[in-house]
Design a protein around this motif. Sequence first.
Motif, short mmCIF file in Angstrom:
data_model
loop_
_atom_site.label_atom_id
_atom_site.label_comp_id
_atom_site.label_asym_id
_atom_site.label_seq_id
_atom_site.Cartn_x
_atom_site.Cartn_y
_atom_site.Cartn_z
N ILE A 107 -37.87 -59.52 -75.12
CA ILE A 107 -38.23 -60.90 -74.83
C ILE A 107 -39.50 -61.24 -75.60
N GLU A 108 -39.48 -62.33 -76.39
CA GLU A 108 -40.61 -62.67 -77.24
C GLU A 108 -41.42 -63.87 -76.75
N ASP A 109 -40.83 -64.72 -75.91
CA ASP A 109 -41.58 -65.89 -75.43
C ASP A 109 -41.01 -66.34 -74.08
N ILE A 110 -41.62 -67.37 -73.52
CA ILE A 110 -41.23 -67.85 -72.19
C ILE A 110 -39.81 -68.38 -72.19
N ASN A 111 -39.42 -69.05 -73.26
CA ASN A 111 -38.06 -69.61 -73.34
C ASN A 111 -37.02 -68.50 -73.30
N GLU A 112 -37.28 -67.40 -74.01
CA GLU A 112 -36.35 -66.29 -74.01
C GLU A 112 -36.28 -65.65 -72.62
N LEU A 113 -37.42 -65.60 -71.93
CA LEU A 113 -37.43 -65.03 -70.58
C LEU A 113 -36.60 -65.89 -69.64
N GLN A 114 -36.76 -67.21 -69.72
CA GLN A 114 -35.98 -68.10 -68.87
C GLN A 114 -34.49 -68.00 -69.19
N SER A 115 -34.18 -67.86 -70.48
CA SER A 115 -32.79 -67.71 -70.89
C SER A 115 -32.19 -66.41 -70.34
N LYS B 173 -43.21 -61.87 -62.61
CA LYS B 173 -43.01 -62.88 -63.67
C LYS B 173 -44.24 -63.77 -63.85
N ALA B 174 -45.07 -63.88 -62.82
CA ALA B 174 -46.25 -64.76 -62.90
C ALA B 174 -47.19 -64.36 -64.04
N GLU B 175 -47.21 -63.09 -64.37
CA GLU B 175 -48.11 -62.66 -65.44
C GLU B 175 -47.51 -62.88 -66.83
N TYR B 176 -46.22 -63.18 -66.89
CA TYR B 176 -45.57 -63.38 -68.18
C TYR B 176 -45.65 -64.86 -68.57
N ASN B 177 -46.88 -65.30 -68.85
CA ASN B 177 -47.10 -66.70 -69.22
C ASN B 177 -47.27 -66.84 -70.72
N GLU B 178 -47.64 -68.04 -71.14
CA GLU B 178 -47.78 -68.31 -72.57
C GLU B 178 -48.85 -67.43 -73.20
N GLU B 179 -49.95 -67.25 -72.48
CA GLU B 179 -51.03 -66.39 -72.99
C GLU B 179 -50.54 -64.96 -73.18
N PHE B 180 -49.72 -64.48 -72.25
CA PHE B 180 -49.15 -63.14 -72.36
C PHE B 180 -48.35 -62.99 -73.65
N PHE B 181 -47.48 -63.97 -73.92
CA PHE B 181 -46.60 -63.86 -75.08
C PHE B 181 -47.30 -64.17 -76.41
N ASN B 182 -48.54 -64.64 -76.36
CA ASN B 182 -49.29 -64.83 -77.60
C ASN B 182 -49.58 -63.50 -78.28
#
Length: 844
Positions: free
Chosen positions: A612-620, A645-654
């Motif tokens: 998983i590389e970003d939030i969109n991929e996680l939601q998918s 999942k709360a820690e997997y935010n935009e900052e995390f995936f940066n």
Amino acid sequence: MDSWIDLYNIFAGFVEGFYTDFFFWVLNTSISASFLVAAIIILRLILKKAPKAMIVALWGMVAIRLICPFSLESALSLIPSEETIPTEQFQYQETRHDDYELQIISNPIYPEEVEHKMLGTVENNSIKSIYVYFGWLGGMGIMLVYSAASYIIIKRKVRISAPYKDDILLCDGIKTPFILGVFKPKIYLPSDIPNEEKEYVIAHEKAHLKRRDHWWKPLGFLLLSVHWFNPLMWVAYILLCRDIEFACDEKVIKSLGEEGKKPYSEALLNCSVPRKMIAACPVAFGETGVKSRIKSVLNYKKPAFWVILIAVILSIVLAVCFMTNPVKNKSIFNAKYETGKCLYSYVVSKDKESRIDLNSYSINASGGVYRDFGNGEGEYIGELDESTFTVKDMNNLLNNQDETSIYLGRIANVYEIKNENSNENSIDYVFIQKKNGDTILINFFTNGNIMSIFELNLVKRFDDETSSEIMFKKNLSLSDVITLSDKKDKLTWSDFEEFRYIETGSGLYIRQYNIDEMFTLLIGGSGPDEEPMYIYLHASDEWDFQIDIRQSDVEAFINEHQKNPVVKNLSASWHCIPVGYDEKTYSKMIEIGGISPNVYMNKIQYMPVVKIEDINELQSFMKKMNGFINFDISYSDTPSFNEVKAEYNEEFFNTSSLLLAYTSSPTTAHRYTVDDITKSEGLITVNIAEIDPEGGDTAMEGWLVSVRVSKEDIADAEKIDALISSVQYPNRGTANATLIRTCVFEDSKGIIKPSISLYDNGMFQFTFSAYSSYIGVGNYTIEKNRMILNTDDGKFTYVFDMVEKDDDDPKYSTAHGEMKFVFDAEHSSEMLWMSDIYDGCEFI
């Protein structure tokens, strides 16, 4: 025309350099002298009974401090700094503010694409320095013009004078006696002064002449004119004038005796004239502090010897503490520094990460430089060579690449370290030693552009050359290992003292010598005073082998592994998350993960893994797995996926990527943990260990092992494997042997279960626990129904009873062989290296 421009530029540069250096010398000298003035003001209050001439002498210290272009250094100096205000504060052509915004991208890999700009908002300070400079000159000019005008006015008043005797003149146009003139001074008396007072007035003025006060007062005013901007200098000049008069009064009273005190005081009172302005001349009889002077005259007593002694001692202390500068760290050698304030830097990546060097640097007595990365690792980067670089060269270099310039201050020495891998003109580092003792480090890109400029803060100085050499032990090389291995069993800890190492280990004392990416040498034992238990050369490849260099063919081992791909351990964090069991989940994970190694080899189980590389991929992913995975399940010791999942935010995936591996367990009591994550030739392997429960229900459970890895580590990964296996170490120390069998203490509660590996050459490896870096290696023997393990050093023995298999034991299978091994603690060594091995435990 060009020659005239060049001459003008040379002249303008000289003028700018002169006024800047001179003005800042005046400014910093004035600040340093202010501490001395403040100390003298306090000391005057303490030494009220001391001879007044000694107080005047203290003001002489201030004059020396202001005039002398240099000062001695002392460890007892209380002056904070010789250069309180650095020259570059005003001479930077551009200054950067702390609230700057990174604006520019500079690419050191493709220098032709580099767009050079200075970081941050900038403003021109050279214009400010000119304003300040001319403001100072203007104030000084006003003071000097005022003094000259005062002298001319007084000179006109005494043009008509009548000789009295010697160099004493009578004049109708003055109201108080005074001395006028520096080189040919004369005493001027008012014509109407009573005869009975002349004797005392003349004695006073002659005392001034003998003390050369007609020199010291104008000199004091001249210094005040230069330092007119400093309020303490005005206070010092006023007190100097008073103390000159006090000292002169005291000198006269000494000669007149007690009977002369009263008439002298009357003469002083009658000749006093209030003055509203400070002036350099003349030295007048009654111009300052008449009331306090009369009081001092009437109360005068010869100072006691102890008063004079205390005054002398305090004066010496004052001189040592305030007339000297703090000791500079003149030598850049034999010292350790750490990077401080970043004066200049480039942005080197598109996501605006600044290339900031946070290392420390140690420089030995001969100029060798060692860089410490701060994590127990470092490197020797080269020898300092004296450089021909100048401030002008640096400014030109910055101008050429950045259309700006940065002033580095007054330089004492410049040293450079050249890049051995580039052409002879390429430089890696420049160390600049400034005249005020500060040190500057300049880092260069390989293309010759400046990467960053740092102030270096002194951490410590080495006591002598020997202590500094400790920081500069060389790296162990493979050729060194081959040479040392010739000593065989005679090898000791001391044979490796000249090489750099890291102390590690748990239970044992272990030294780790990093050779290169592939090879590491490990020495373990009770300590340097004892014989090494092992001296392993370890290869970080797929096989993870190691040999004891005292007993094996080192060259053959190196040749076998040197060309193999390096396996690196990656940093990561993880969660073990229950998600419910569904027999279709495994296939669905393979489908969306794109990885399908549905392979079972012995006890190795490969797991499907999704990246998983970003939030969109996680939601998918969650949408696709809805119905197969329950994201809300949790136990008392494990969170649910929705909680994590709360820690997997935009900052995390940066900065990070997420790896989700799936497995199932026969009970809900099973748990999983990540043993390690390795990377080799584009393959990332997540090694997951199964933690077997003591009991548990029979309900199936599904698990997601959620692993956080750096985007940088995973960027070039071509394939990702996640696997579960019983933790067994391959045949370390047996490069030329064949593994016969591995027996595991299955009932162990450890993450890595104790295991014994047996080889056809009679060697064994005994792994105790995940928390011990010690691995027992040696030879095993079989005596009747007992297996005996003896370690190489002869210090440890472990005994096992060989018991025939039990076909009804569910943990036992024919894949394990015909025998299981039962540990005999009574006949074994007690050193079990933090394991949970107990008497009677079974290795199957």
